[in-house]
Design a protein around this motif. Structure first.
Motif, short mmCIF file in Angstrom:
data_model
loop_
_atom_site.label_atom_id
_atom_site.label_comp_id
_atom_site.label_asym_id
_atom_site.label_seq_id
_atom_site.Cartn_x
_atom_site.Cartn_y
_atom_site.Cartn_z
N MET A 1 -11.04 -40.68 -87.68
CA MET A 1 -10.76 -39.96 -88.85
C MET A 1 -10.98 -38.46 -88.73
O MET A 1 -10.28 -37.72 -89.36
CB MET A 1 -11.68 -40.50 -89.92
CG MET A 1 -10.89 -40.65 -91.07
SD MET A 1 -11.17 -41.42 -92.38
CE MET A 1 -11.90 -41.68 -93.44
N ASP A 2 -11.89 -38.15 -87.95
CA ASP A 2 -12.13 -36.75 -87.73
C ASP A 2 -10.91 -36.08 -87.11
O ASP A 2 -10.62 -34.93 -87.40
CB ASP A 2 -13.34 -36.57 -86.78
CG ASP A 2 -14.65 -36.84 -87.50
OD1 ASP A 2 -14.67 -36.62 -88.72
OD2 ASP A 2 -15.59 -37.23 -86.83
N GLU A 3 -10.21 -36.84 -86.31
CA GLU A 3 -9.00 -36.28 -85.70
C GLU A 3 -7.93 -36.05 -86.75
O GLU A 3 -7.20 -35.06 -86.71
CB GLU A 3 -8.47 -37.21 -84.60
CG GLU A 3 -9.34 -37.25 -83.38
CD GLU A 3 -8.79 -38.20 -82.33
OE1 GLU A 3 -7.68 -38.73 -82.48
OE2 GLU A 3 -9.50 -38.39 -81.35
N ASN A 4 -7.81 -36.96 -87.69
CA ASN A 4 -6.82 -36.80 -88.76
C ASN A 4 -7.14 -35.58 -89.62
O ASN A 4 -6.25 -34.82 -90.02
CB ASN A 4 -6.77 -38.05 -89.64
CG ASN A 4 -6.03 -39.19 -88.96
OD1 ASN A 4 -5.22 -38.94 -88.07
ND2 ASN A 4 -6.30 -40.40 -89.37
N LYS A 5 -8.42 -35.37 -89.92
CA LYS A 5 -8.81 -34.21 -90.70
C LYS A 5 -8.52 -32.93 -89.93
O LYS A 5 -8.06 -31.93 -90.49
CB LYS A 5 -10.29 -34.28 -91.06
CG LYS A 5 -10.61 -35.27 -92.14
CD LYS A 5 -12.09 -35.21 -92.48
CE LYS A 5 -12.42 -36.24 -93.54
NZ LYS A 5 -13.81 -36.24 -93.90
N ALA A 9 -5.97 -30.07 -91.00
CA ALA A 9 -6.39 -28.67 -91.12
C ALA A 9 -5.46 -27.77 -90.29
O ALA A 9 -5.07 -26.69 -90.74
CB ALA A 9 -7.83 -28.52 -90.66
N ILE A 10 -5.13 -28.22 -89.09
CA ILE A 10 -4.23 -27.44 -88.23
C ILE A 10 -2.86 -27.37 -88.88
O ILE A 10 -2.22 -26.30 -88.91
CB ILE A 10 -4.16 -28.06 -86.81
CG1 ILE A 10 -5.50 -27.91 -86.09
CG2 ILE A 10 -3.03 -27.42 -86.01
CD1 ILE A 10 -5.59 -28.65 -84.77
N LYS A 11 -2.40 -28.50 -89.44
CA LYS A 11 -1.10 -28.52 -90.11
C LYS A 11 -1.10 -27.56 -91.30
O LYS A 11 -0.15 -26.80 -91.50
CB LYS A 11 -0.77 -29.94 -90.56
CG LYS A 11 0.56 -30.08 -91.23
CD LYS A 11 0.80 -31.52 -91.66
CE LYS A 11 2.08 -31.64 -92.43
NZ LYS A 11 2.29 -32.96 -93.00
N ALA A 12 -2.16 -27.57 -92.08
CA ALA A 12 -2.26 -26.68 -93.25
C ALA A 12 -2.28 -25.22 -92.80
O ALA A 12 -1.66 -24.35 -93.42
CB ALA A 12 -3.52 -27.02 -94.06
#
Length: 117
Positions: A1-5, A9-12
């Motif tokens: 999940m940390d990877e998804n966050k 964040a990178i996407k945002a």
């Protein structure tokens, strides 16, 4: 999940930067349009100034020609006047010489008369 966050964040962050880039691109496009408008205005003013300079140059040339003609006419009048005065001076010299001759003759005749008396 940390990877998804982290990916979110990178996407945002990329989406935010993309929005900033789009705003910068829009600003640059607006400035380009403004610059094109200013260039067009300056080109028009440059053409008007060139026409005005040409008109002024023509007026200067015409005034120069007028001054040259006026100077030539004035010079001609002055030359004529000087020649006329010269002729009058010559005539007066002749009259003065005639008066001097008559005066000398009269003085000589007076001396002759005094000598006979």
């Amino acid at each position: 999940m940390d990877e998804n966050k982290l990916l979110d964040a990178i996407k945002a962050m990329f989406e935010s930067q993309a929005a900033e880039l789009a705003a910068i691109k829009a600003t640059v496009n607006n400035q380009s349009a403004e610059l094109a408008s200013i260039k067009s205005m300056m080109d028009g003013q440059t053409a008007e100034l060139k026409q005005e300079i040409s008109r002024i140059d023509k007026k200067i040339d015409a005034l120069g020609d007028k001054m040259d003609k006026g100077f030539a006419a004035t010079r001609s009048e002055v030359v004529d006047a000087v020649e006329t005065v010269g002729h009058k001076v010559d005539a007066l010299k002749g009259k003065v010489t005639d008066v001097e001759t008559v005066t000398a003759r009269n003085a000589f005749e007076l001396q002759l008369i005094k000598g006979k008396a």
